[in-house]
Design a protein around this motif. Structure first.
Motif, PDB file in Angstrom:
ATOM      1  N   TYR A 279       0.831  -1.199   0.000  1.00 29.81           N
ATOM      2  CA  TYR A 279       0.000   0.000   0.000  1.00 29.81           C
ATOM      3  C   TYR A 279       0.868   1.252   0.000  1.00 29.81           C
ATOM      4  N   TYR A 280       0.214   2.407  -0.236  1.00 31.86           N
ATOM      5  CA  TYR A 280       0.936   3.667  -0.457  1.00 31.86           C
ATOM      6  C   TYR A 280       0.410   4.760   0.474  1.00 31.86           C
ATOM      7  N   ASN A 281       1.329   5.601   0.951  1.00 39.81           N
ATOM      8  CA  ASN A 281       0.972   6.890   1.543  1.00 39.81           C
ATOM      9  C   ASN A 281       2.042   7.905   1.165  1.00 39.81           C
ATOM     10  N   LYS A 282       1.709   9.182   1.264  1.00 39.52           N
ATOM     11  CA  LYS A 282       2.607  10.203   0.728  1.00 39.52           C
ATOM     12  C   LYS A 282       3.837  10.451   1.605  1.00 39.52           C
ATOM     13  N   ILE A 283       3.886   9.900   2.805  1.00 34.51           N
ATOM     14  CA  ILE A 283       5.066  10.051   3.661  1.00 34.51           C
ATOM     15  C   ILE A 283       6.078   8.946   3.377  1.00 34.51           C
ATOM     16  N   ASP A 284       5.604   7.713   3.313  1.00 33.85           N
ATOM     17  CA  ASP A 284       6.493   6.563   3.162  1.00 33.85           C
ATOM     18  C   ASP A 284       6.597   6.061   1.728  1.00 33.85           C
ATOM     19  N   GLY A 285       5.696   6.505   0.851  1.00 33.36           N
ATOM     20  CA  GLY A 285       5.626   5.901  -0.475  1.00 33.36           C
ATOM     21  C   GLY A 285       4.978   4.529  -0.368  1.00 33.36           C
ATOM     22  N   LEU A 286       5.426   3.591  -1.182  1.00 36.01           N
ATOM     23  CA  LEU A 286       4.944   2.213  -1.089  1.00 36.01           C
ATOM     24  C   LEU A 286       5.595   1.528   0.110  1.00 36.01           C
ATOM     25  N   VAL A 287       4.777   0.962   0.985  1.00 31.79           N
ATOM     26  CA  VAL A 287       5.265   0.389   2.246  1.00 31.79           C
ATOM     27  C   VAL A 287       5.663  -1.069   2.025  1.00 31.79           C
ATOM     28  N   TYR A 288       6.949  -1.316   2.036  1.00 32.73           N
ATOM     29  CA  TYR A 288       7.477  -2.646   1.742  1.00 32.73           C
ATOM     30  C   TYR A 288       7.009  -3.658   2.797  1.00 32.73           C
ATOM     31  N   SER A 796      14.898  11.273  12.301  1.00 26.77           N
ATOM     32  CA  SER A 796      14.942  11.059  10.859  1.00 26.77           C
ATOM     33  C   SER A 796      14.990  12.399  10.143  1.00 26.77           C
ATOM     34  N   PRO A 797      15.453  12.430   8.898  1.00 24.77           N
ATOM     35  CA  PRO A 797      15.591  13.699   8.167  1.00 24.77           C
ATOM     36  C   PRO A 797      14.278  14.464   8.014  1.00 24.77           C
ATOM     37  N   ASN A 798      13.176  13.772   7.886  1.00 24.36           N
ATOM     38  CA  ASN A 798      11.900  14.475   7.689  1.00 24.36           C
ATOM     39  C   ASN A 798      11.106  14.627   8.979  1.00 24.36           C
ATOM     40  N   GLY A 799      11.703  14.241  10.104  1.00 23.50           N
ATOM     41  CA  GLY A 799      11.031  14.394  11.386  1.00 23.50           C
ATOM     42  C   GLY A 799       9.901  13.411  11.624  1.00 23.50           C
ATOM     43  N   ARG A 800       9.760  12.433  10.755  1.00 24.28           N
ATOM     44  CA  ARG A 800       8.690  11.440  10.885  1.00 24.28           C
ATOM     45  C   ARG A 800       9.238  10.150  11.486  1.00 24.28           C
ATOM     46  N   SER A 801       8.408   9.478  12.274  1.00 29.76           N
ATOM     47  CA  SER A 801       8.822   8.222  12.893  1.00 29.76           C
ATOM     48  C   SER A 801       7.762   7.159  12.634  1.00 29.76           C
ATOM     49  N   GLY A 802       8.211   5.941  12.345  1.00 28.22           N
ATOM     50  CA  GLY A 802       7.285   4.845  12.124  1.00 28.22           C
ATOM     51  C   GLY A 802       6.625   4.909  10.754  1.00 28.22           C
ATOM     52  N   ILE A 803       5.703   3.985  10.521  1.00 26.97           N
ATOM     53  CA  ILE A 803       5.023   3.866   9.231  1.00 26.97           C
ATOM     54  C   ILE A 803       3.620   4.460   9.335  1.00 26.97           C
ATOM     55  N   TYR A 804       3.197   5.128   8.279  1.00 26.88           N
ATOM     56  CA  TYR A 804       1.895   5.795   8.266  1.00 26.88           C
ATOM     57  C   TYR A 804       0.823   4.883   7.642  1.00 26.88           C
ATOM     58  N   ASN A 805      -0.424   5.227   7.932  1.00 26.04           N
ATOM     59  CA  ASN A 805      -1.557   4.484   7.392  1.00 26.04           C
ATOM     60  C   ASN A 805      -1.722   4.737   5.896  1.00 26.04           C
ATOM     61  N   MET A 806      -2.619   3.993   5.297  1.00 24.20           N
ATOM     62  CA  MET A 806      -2.882   4.083   3.868  1.00 24.20           C
ATOM     63  C   MET A 806      -3.377   5.470   3.476  1.00 24.20           C
ATOM     64  N   GLY A 807      -2.941   5.928   2.303  1.00 26.17           N
ATOM     65  CA  GLY A 807      -3.395   7.210   1.775  1.00 26.17           C
ATOM     66  C   GLY A 807      -4.708   7.068   1.024  1.00 26.17           C
ATOM     67  N   ARG A 808      -4.945   7.975   0.078  1.00 23.82           N
ATOM     68  CA  ARG A 808      -6.204   7.957  -0.676  1.00 23.82           C
ATOM     69  C   ARG A 808      -6.415   6.593  -1.341  1.00 23.82           C
ATOM     70  N   ASN A 809      -7.657   6.128  -1.294  1.00 30.86           N
ATOM     71  CA  ASN A 809      -7.957   4.813  -1.871  1.00 30.86           C
ATOM     72  C   ASN A 809      -9.329   4.858  -2.530  1.00 30.86           C
ATOM     73  N   MET A 810      -9.382   4.532  -3.809  1.00 31.41           N
ATOM     74  CA  MET A 810     -10.646   4.488  -4.544  1.00 31.41           C
ATOM     75  C   MET A 810     -11.020   3.036  -4.806  1.00 31.41           C
TER      76      MET A 810
END
Length: 818
Positions: A279-288, A796-810
């Motif tokens: 799945y994808y979100n705009k912070i992590d991209g595609l979450v491996y 982290s460089p972007n100040g974010r920690s951990g993995i984010y939830n799913m982004g927009r989904n149609m």
């Protein structure tokens, strides 16, 4: 001799009188269709029966005279008819009126007889398939979370959702499939419920202790997932084909089902397949590590006769899901992948390629779960009583592959076999009291196979409990309650672990192996529980009622809480249990008020839950406050036990203006607070240990929906809706040793349209649903998302920690009936 002759003459005269005693028989219909299971009772006499499958009934031995006869049944308005019996046979036919759906939903979960939703003092919610179809779901629990206030889920990616009810989850929520308790490895964080979402026609949720009916593991409530039951003209076959595509993770789901009714038999078969990439979100991209593939097969046969019914069913579930660990490149924050076992450096792994991220192939580090279920449920009618028997067998096979250099070697490999039994007898009504006695439980055995890690021992479990339940209507008051006693035995033998000389991995060894270490010393213990409930519903009027219930629940500790001592590879956690733990007991009070008004339905439910011996997870730290690391790259959790209290409320207001029947505006609010009452811990950590883990924040959901009341061209009652889900900050969390951290609130806006599409002949060609979740692509983290804590860097460089939830989904969903 004379006395014998007198007795014979008396017997013959009695038989003659009985033979001449009239009978009352007839037919019960609703809109000219036969209705079964309608209670038929003559006032003033102990004569009662139920209508059978063709709607007919017969009461024998009714003396001549004038009487009043009552027809009543779940979902139907009671009818009273005065009759005059003059002849040997009196015919009474009646057509009864079906009640409005919102006042008469039939529920079977958490109670022992079917009952109207409004009559149950226990908070119960019902979710229809129609409601589930109109939302974006990647699994059934996600659909229930969106539709039932007070239900949340701990997630590990899009295909793993473990249900929580009012802040309590894991083994405290009992999940049922068609009334059969679902038995997998519920102690694991990283796998969900083994059920085909496309085959479920209805979900029922009990919010509160249901130990009275089910014993241990229903401390928080029950979720019953009910498959489709065909109810159409005999001698015909019907079916449906469902396909669903979701844009975010490219999920493709397809399901094909057939139902055939002939004579008194009903046959159903269904096959389902689903596949998704990461799945994808705009912070992590595609979450491996979040891709999955799922397959389901199910079949059932049911026969309905005058004596009752019998249903036999079989299901098969097969799911392969990747195992995310959150490892990244420290500068680019791109996900990396493990390619080595020995010498693996988590912070110096190669970056996952584009093909690794957006392909449908499952990577070598994954878990494979298979679940087999076979059961029979039968009902035998005896006039005004009935016997219900449910017998079932299940096997859950769980393998977790975490060795990239040996991809066919499972890190965890356990096989769980369970036999369930549930016997209930609904006694004949006595003085208006409907009562049930029952006994249920299970035998269970878990065995480790060719694995390298052993978080739990091989164990055997035997569970048995007996209960009595009764309910009675006293004017405007419906009263119900009962008592139950349980016994559970858990035992295992000494379990030794050694090292494989060829691979260097761990392996199970025999007790006489000189190189083995005793990882799980033998254990044998009985747990006993006494539970019960008492509740009432006061029907102030047909439109206004008040409910109150008090219930005592019981839960024996599960296997990880008392026996764990090792790494669960899929969870990336080393669990440490405590074999001295006592059973959990809770006392919960519920009070609610419900109003069915002309233009609105309003409900308010308040609850207070005090728990003795509450068991929870806590990160383990050393004397200097540093995290204890037993297996590098994995967290260490130790189970704790203390008193706890949870309290909160759920409020709903659903507006449906009578002057604009095409419009509805549904709103709900759910709030729960979980307090840790461990006095010793609070004395040293008054702030960080104040609250319980895994407590959801305040949630508000609103949905504005417009539905056409007439066809628009080929569209049959199309709808359009917009819904908003608001999640407040969660600042009431278990912060000791950074077990949990503050979670910022967020708001998600969703929208959808849908309609049935009719042919020129008026036949439904298909049902079409289009839904968009998180329209504005908000970056967010749920406090119940385990991936939030998958982080290996202090900053982290972007100040974010951990993995984010799913982004927009149609989501595009099509259901084609045939």
């Amino acid at each position: 001799m004379k006395s014998i002759i007198i007795c014979i003459l008396f017997l013959f005269s009695t038989l003659k009188i009985m033979a001449q005693t009239p009978c009352v028989k007839g037919l019960v219909t609703s809109k000219n269709s036969p209705v079964e299971n309608i209670n038929v009772k003559i006032l003033g006499l102990r004569s009662s029966t139920k209508s059978i499958s063709n709607g007919t009934f017969q009461l024998n031995g009714v003396p001549k005279g004038e009487y009043e006869i009552i027809f009543s049944g779940i979902g139907y308005k009671s009818e009273r008819i005065k009759i005059l019996i003059k002849s040997d046979t009196t015919i009474v036919n009646v057509d009864i009126l079906s009640l409005a759906e919102d006042l008469s939903d039939v529920v079977i979960t958490g109670v022992n007889r079917a009952t109207q939703l409004r009559k149950s003092p226990v908070p119960i919610a019902v979710l229809s398939k129609k409601a589930m179809d109109q939302n974006v779901n990647t699994n059934l629990i996600e659909a229930i979370v969106k539709g039932v206030p007070g239900v949340t889920a701990v997630t590990t990616g899009p295909n793993v959702s473990k249900p929580f009810i009012r802040g309590l989850g894991y083994n405290r929520v009992l999940t049922l499939y068609d009334g059969l308790r679902q038995e997998g490895q519920q102690w694991g964080d990283e796998h969900g419920i083994e059920v085909d979402e496309y085959g479920i026609a209805r979900a029922e949720v009990v919010k509160g202790p249901a130990s009275l009916t089910y014993g241990s593991d229903a401390l928080a409530g029950v979720i019953n997932m009910i498959p489709y039951n065909p109810n159409f003209e005999k001698g015909t076959m019907k079916g449906d084909f469902t396909t669903n595509y979701q844009s975010n993770n490219g999920m493709i789901g397809s399901s094909l089902g057939f139902a055939y009714v002939k004579n008194n038999w009903k046959y159903i078969i269904r096959a389902t397949g689903k596949a998704a990439h990461n799945y994808y979100n705009k912070i992590d991209g595609l979450v491996y590590g979040t891709a999955f593939k799922e397959y389901n097969l199910s079949a059932s046969a049911r026969v309905d006769k005058d004596w009752g019914f019998s249903k036999t069913a079989i299901t098969y579930y097969d799911n392969m899901m990747e195992i995310p660990d959150g490892s990244r490149d420290s500068l680019t924050r791109q996900f990396t992948k493990q390619i080595l076992d020995g010498g693996d450096d988590i912070k110096n792994r190669p970056i996952a390629s584009r093909n690794d991220l957006n392909g449908y192939a499952i990577n070598p580090l994954h878990q494979h779960i298979q679940h087999y279920r076979f059961y029979n449920t039968s009902q035998f009618k005896f006039g005004a009583s009935d016997l219900n028997i449910l017998l079932g067998g299940q096997q859950s096979v769980r393998r977790e592959y975490n060795h990239p250099t040996f991809p066919n070697q499972a890190g965890l490999y356990v096989v769980l076999n369970t036999f369930n039994y549930d016997i209930k007898y609904n006694l004949p009504d006595f003085s208006g009291v409907e009562s049930t006695i029952g006994v249920n439980g299970m035998y269970q055995g878990n065995r480790s196979k060719a694995a390298t890690d052993f978080p739990i021992p091989d164990y055997d479990l035997f569970d048995i409990g007996a209960f009595y339940f009764a309910k009675k209507t006293l004017g405007k008051i419906d009263v119900s309650g009962g008592v139950r006693m349980d016994r559970r035995n858990i035992n295992w033998d000494n379990f030794f672990v050694g090292t494989n000389a060829n691979t260097g991995f761990g392996e199970k060894v025999e007790a006489n192996n000189s190189t083995g270490n005793l990882q799980f010393p033998s254990f044998n213990k009985n747990y006993y529980g006494f539970s019960g409930s008492l509740g009432l519903t006061y029907n102030i009027s047909d439109k206004l009622l008040i409910k109150a219930n008090i219930a005592r629940g019981y839960r024996a500790p599960n296997i990880t809480e008392i026996g764990s001592n090792g790494l669960d590879p899929g969870a990336h956690i080393v669990y440490l249990g405590n074999r001295t733990f006592k059973p959990e007991f809770n006392l919960q009070e519920d009070i609610g008020i419900i109003a069915y008004l002309k233009d609105a339905d309003i409900s308010l439910e308040l609850f207070n839950n005090n728990i003795q011996n509450y068991i929870y997870q806590s990160r383990l730290s050393d004397a200097n406050g540093n995290p204890v690391v037993i297996v590098p790259g994995n967290l260490t959790y130790q189970y704790q036990q203390s008193k706890a209290r949870l309290y909160g409320a759920e409020f709903t207001i659903n507006l449906h203006p009578s002057s604009a029947k095409w419009l509805s505006f549904n709103n709900s609010l759910a709030y729960v607070v979980g307090l840790n009452q461990n006095k010793e811990l609070l004395s040293n950590h008054p702030k960080t240990a104040k609250y319980l883990p895994f407590i959801p924040p305040l949630q508000i959901r609103s949905e504005l929906k417009a539905t056409a009341k007439k066809p628009i061209g080929f569209l049959e009652k199309p709808y359009i809706k917009v819904d908003v889900a608001v999640f407040a900050d969660q600042d009431k969390f278990y912060a000791l040793d950074d077990t949990e951290t503050f979670t910022k609130g967020y708001t998600l806006v969703n929208a959808g349209v849908g309609s049935s599409i009719k042919s020129k002949l008026g036949k439904t060609v298909m049902d079409l649903f289009i839904q968009v979740d998180n329209i504005f692509n908000i970056a967010h983290q749920s406090n119940l998302n385990r991936l939030k804590y998958f982080e290996y860097y202090q900053s982290s460089p972007n100040g974010r920690s951990g993995i984010y939830n799913m982004g927009r989904n149609m989501s595009f969903k099509i259901i084609v009936p045939f």
